[in-house]
Enzyme design. Sequence first.
Site, PDB file in Angstrom:
ATOM      1  N   ASP A  36       1.030  -1.194   0.051  1.00  0.00           N
ATOM      2  CA  ASP A  36       0.133   0.237  -0.036  1.00  0.00           C
ATOM      3  C   ASP A  36       0.837   1.231  -0.022  1.00  0.00           C
ATOM      4  OD1 ASP A  36      -2.025  -1.830  -0.055  1.00  0.00           O
ATOM      5  OD2 ASP A  36      -2.761  -1.197   1.848  1.00  0.00           O
ATOM      6  N   ALA A  37       1.864   1.161   0.655  1.00  0.00           N
ATOM      7  CA  ALA A  37       2.715   2.231   1.042  1.00  0.00           C
ATOM      8  C   ALA A  37       3.565   2.715  -0.460  1.00  0.00           C
ATOM      9  CB  ALA A  37       4.071   2.131   1.766  1.00  0.00           C
ATOM     10  N   ASP A  40       0.869   4.212  -2.691  1.00  0.00           N
ATOM     11  CA  ASP A  40       0.409   5.664  -2.183  1.00  0.00           C
ATOM     12  C   ASP A  40       1.685   6.614  -2.825  1.00  0.00           C
ATOM     13  OD1 ASP A  40      -1.834   5.216  -0.983  1.00  0.00           O
ATOM     14  OD2 ASP A  40      -0.872   4.891   1.010  1.00  0.00           O
ATOM     15  N   SER A  85     -15.739 -18.849 -38.890  1.00  0.00           N
ATOM     16  CA  SER A  85     -16.519 -20.142 -38.374  1.00  0.00           C
ATOM     17  C   SER A  85     -15.790 -21.545 -38.790  1.00  0.00           C
ATOM     18  CB  SER A  85     -17.671 -20.038 -38.287  1.00  0.00           C
ATOM     19  OG  SER A  85     -18.208 -20.250 -39.626  1.00  0.00           O
ATOM     20  N   GLU A 121      -6.401 -31.209 -33.460  1.00  0.00           N
ATOM     21  CA  GLU A 121      -6.413 -30.677 -31.963  1.00  0.00           C
ATOM     22  C   GLU A 121      -7.909 -31.171 -31.396  1.00  0.00           C
ATOM     23  OE1 GLU A 121      -4.892 -27.012 -33.304  1.00  0.00           O
ATOM     24  OE2 GLU A 121      -6.793 -26.077 -33.077  1.00  0.00           O
ATOM     25  N   LYS A 123     -11.540 -29.950 -30.067  1.00  0.00           N
ATOM     26  CA  LYS A 123     -12.403 -29.004 -30.102  1.00  0.00           C
ATOM     27  C   LYS A 123     -12.754 -28.708 -28.853  1.00  0.00           C
ATOM     28  CE  LYS A 123     -15.754 -26.653 -32.715  1.00  0.00           C
ATOM     29  NZ  LYS A 123     -16.953 -26.535 -31.629  1.00  0.00           N
ATOM     30  N   ARG A 144     -15.948 -13.194 -30.117  1.00  0.00           N
ATOM     31  CA  ARG A 144     -16.016 -13.346 -31.382  1.00  0.00           C
ATOM     32  C   ARG A 144     -17.129 -12.661 -31.914  1.00  0.00           C
ATOM     33  NH1 ARG A 144     -18.844 -16.652 -34.759  1.00  0.00           N
ATOM     34  NH2 ARG A 144     -17.738 -17.024 -36.613  1.00  0.00           N
ATOM     35  N   GLU A 181      -9.763 -20.383 -27.253  1.00  0.00           N
ATOM     36  CA  GLU A 181     -11.071 -20.829 -26.680  1.00  0.00           C
ATOM     37  C   GLU A 181     -10.784 -20.308 -25.070  1.00  0.00           C
ATOM     38  OE1 GLU A 181     -12.883 -21.864 -28.961  1.00  0.00           O
ATOM     39  OE2 GLU A 181     -14.552 -22.883 -27.803  1.00  0.00           O
ATOM     40  N   LYS A 322     -17.209 -33.876 -35.258  1.00  0.00           N
ATOM     41  CA  LYS A 322     -17.899 -33.830 -33.882  1.00  0.00           C
ATOM     42  C   LYS A 322     -18.051 -35.117 -33.370  1.00  0.00           C
ATOM     43  CE  LYS A 322     -19.756 -30.382 -33.058  1.00  0.00           C
ATOM     44  NZ  LYS A 322     -20.484 -29.022 -33.412  1.00  0.00           N
TER      45      LYS A 322
END
Length: 688
Positions: A36-37, A40, A85, A121, A123, A144, A181, A322
Amino acid sequence: MSTMPDEPRQRVQQLRTQINEHNYRYHVLDAPLISDAQFDALLRELQALETAHPELLTPDSPTQTAGFAPLKAFAPAVHRVPMLSLENAFSEAEAEAFDRRVHERLRKHGEATLRAGYAVEPKLDGLAVSLLYAHGELVRAATRGDGQTGEEVTQNIRTIRVIPWRLSGAQHPAHLEVRGEVYMEKAAFAQFNAQAAAQGERVFVNARNAAAGSLRQLDARLTARRPLSFFAYGVGACEPALLPDTHSAILEQLAQWGLPVCPERATAADLAGCLAYYQAIGARRDALPYEIDGVVYKVNQLDQQQQLGSASRAPRWAIAHKYAAQEQTTTLLDVQFQVGRTGALTPVARLAPVFVGGATVSNATLHNMDELRRKDVRIGDTVWVRRAGEVIPEVVGVVLEQRPPHAQTISLPTQCPECQAEVITLPGEAVARCSGGLYCPAQRREAIKHFAARRAMDIEGLGDKLVEQLLEQGLVRTVDELYQLHLAPLSALARMGPKSAQNLLDALDRSKHTTLARFLFALGIREVGEATARLLAQHYPDLDTLMQASVEELQQIPDIGPVVAQHIHQFFRQPHHLQIIERLRQAGIHWDQAPAAPALAAANALPLQGQSYVLTGTLQSMTREQAGEALRQRGATVSNSVSKKTHAVIAGEAAGSKLSKAEALGIPILDEAALLALLQNSVSSPRQ
Ligand code: D41
C-alpha cells in the site's frame, strides 16, 4: 508561450498506466504486486505532477476516480482479421468428403499432396476470443461476436491467470491477434456450481454456459472469482508477418511466448491419421479435464491454406469432426420416486426417449428434492439431459422459454411408493427417506443387490434381475438366506437351468471366503463406503470388538466423524442386524485374521506402509480395483487424486489428466510392468 517539456507528460502517462494496473490487481484480482505504501507513493507523485502542471490533469486520471469501476456496457471491438467459423463433419463419410475436396482443390493449384499433413487438436467447448498483443503487451481482448465485431472484454480476460499480460521471449510482432478458446475445466465447474447451489445462487447447465456467463460480467471482480482457463488455437492479424509456415509450428511459437496451447495437439500425415486421432481422443474424452465436442483437422501448411481459401465465412482448409452430443433437450413426461437401499427417495425423470451421449435415454436422475426445486423442473417441461461416459444420465436444467402453460409442479410423496410407510426428511438434509426400514421391499431388494455386488461379497452371477426374482418367488428375504438356497427351487426359476443354478451355488460358496473390509461394506451400514469399511477393518481386526465399540471410541479413528460413528453404533444395536450377522457367520462366512492394529505391527511388516499411490488409465493384467487392493494389502494407501504427497502414479493405457498432473509435479510414474515388479518385490510378510 513555451510548449510543455515532454518529460512530465511522459511520466504522468507512465504513472497512470502503472496505477491503473495496480488498482486492477488490488481490487479485481486480489493479487497486488506492491505494498500500500508503494502504491501511495506512486499516487502522490502523480498528484504532485498534476498540481504542478494542471494542463495535464484529465477527468479519467486515477487521482480523480476511486479504485476500480465496473463497466456500464461492453464496447464493440472490430477484429483486424475476421474470426471465421468452422464447418462440421458429423460422420466419417463427411470427414472423408472434406479430405477429398481439399485434395481436389489443391490439385487444381498444381499441388499433389499435403506438404505438412494435417494439424489436429481437440475442439474445446468454450467461447472463442481474440487477444491483441501490441509489441508483446496484451492491449485488448474481444469475444468473437459475429466474426467481424465482438465485445471488448479486456478487463475480464486479464483475470484469467493463464493468459499472459506480456509475452515472454523476444521479437514480438508489432500487432498479433491470438485466437483461442476460453473454457472452464470440468472439476472447476463442478466445484463452482456446487458452491453456487449451496449459496442459493444461479447454477449453470454446463461448463460452456458457465464460461460464457463469466466472461460477460460487466464487473471484472465477478469474473475473477470464476475459474476460467484458455487455450490458443490460431492467429488472426500478425504485423509484420514473421510467423512460421505451418499451423503446428505457429502453435509452438505461441507456446514459446508463454501462451497456453492444448497439450493434446498433434499432427497427422493423412485422413487415416486424423480418424485414428478422432478415435483415440474419443476414447479419452471423459478423462480429459475439459469438455470437448469434437476434434479439428487443419491443413497444416499455411500457403496451402491460402490456396484453399474460405467460403461463406468458414475456411475450406479446416473442419470440426464432432462426437455424439452429451446434452440434448427432450420432454419430461413424469417424475417417479425410486427407493434406495437406505430408504432414500430419488426423483427419477421419465423422458420422451432421446439419443444422447451415444445411447437412447428415457430415464434420468433428478438427484433429490432440493435439486428438483432449485431447477424448478415441472412435468411437461422441455429439459436438458446429460449423459457423459459412465455417469448416470441426469436432468441438468429446464428450457424455461418452452414451458407449456399447464406444466405441473412435482411434490414429494408423503408415503413410500413401495411400502406406504411414512416419508421423512430430517431437518438440514436434502434427502427424503422411507421410514419402513427392512419391512420395505424396496430397501430389502436394494440391500441384497448391494450385498452381492462385485465390490462387496462379489457373488458372481447374482445380478439385479435375479435378486428381484428371488424376492418375488419368496426364496430369500434377507441376505443370510442367500446361503440357504437349494438347487431344486433355484433351477425352477424362469431363465435358470440346473447348470446356472449350480453355478450360483458355487459362487455363493466362493463368496464365503472374504475380507472383513468387504464384509463390513456389504452390510450396507449408512455412510460406510469402501474406504470407511477398510478403515474400520484396520482398526478392529476383530468384528466382535467393533460391534461393541462406543460412539466415542469409533470417533477416535481418523476420518470417522460423529455422524458416521452414530450410524455404525446404531447399526450394531439392532437385534435384526445381529441376527443376520450371526446367521452369516454360521453359514461359513469368514476372513483371514489381518495383523493387529497398525501400531502393533512391526515397522517392516507391511512393505509399502506409508506410501501413497494413484492409479490411472487401463491396466492389461488386472483391473484398477484389483491393483488397488494388492497395493493396500501391502500397506500402501491408494488415492484418487495426485498431490505432492503421492509416492508414485501408476499409469496404464490412455492415462489422462492425473498423468499430466504427476508430470507437472515431478512425481515418479510407473507403468504396468513396474507395478507388477513392485507387487512381486513387496509380498506382505507373514502375519504375526
Ligand atoms: O477448440 C476449439 N473450439 C477451436 C475452435 C479450435 N481448436 N480451432 C478452431 N479453429 C478455427 C479456425 C480454423 C477458423 C481458425 C476453432 C475455431 N476456428 C472457431 N471457434 C469458434 C468459431 C470458430
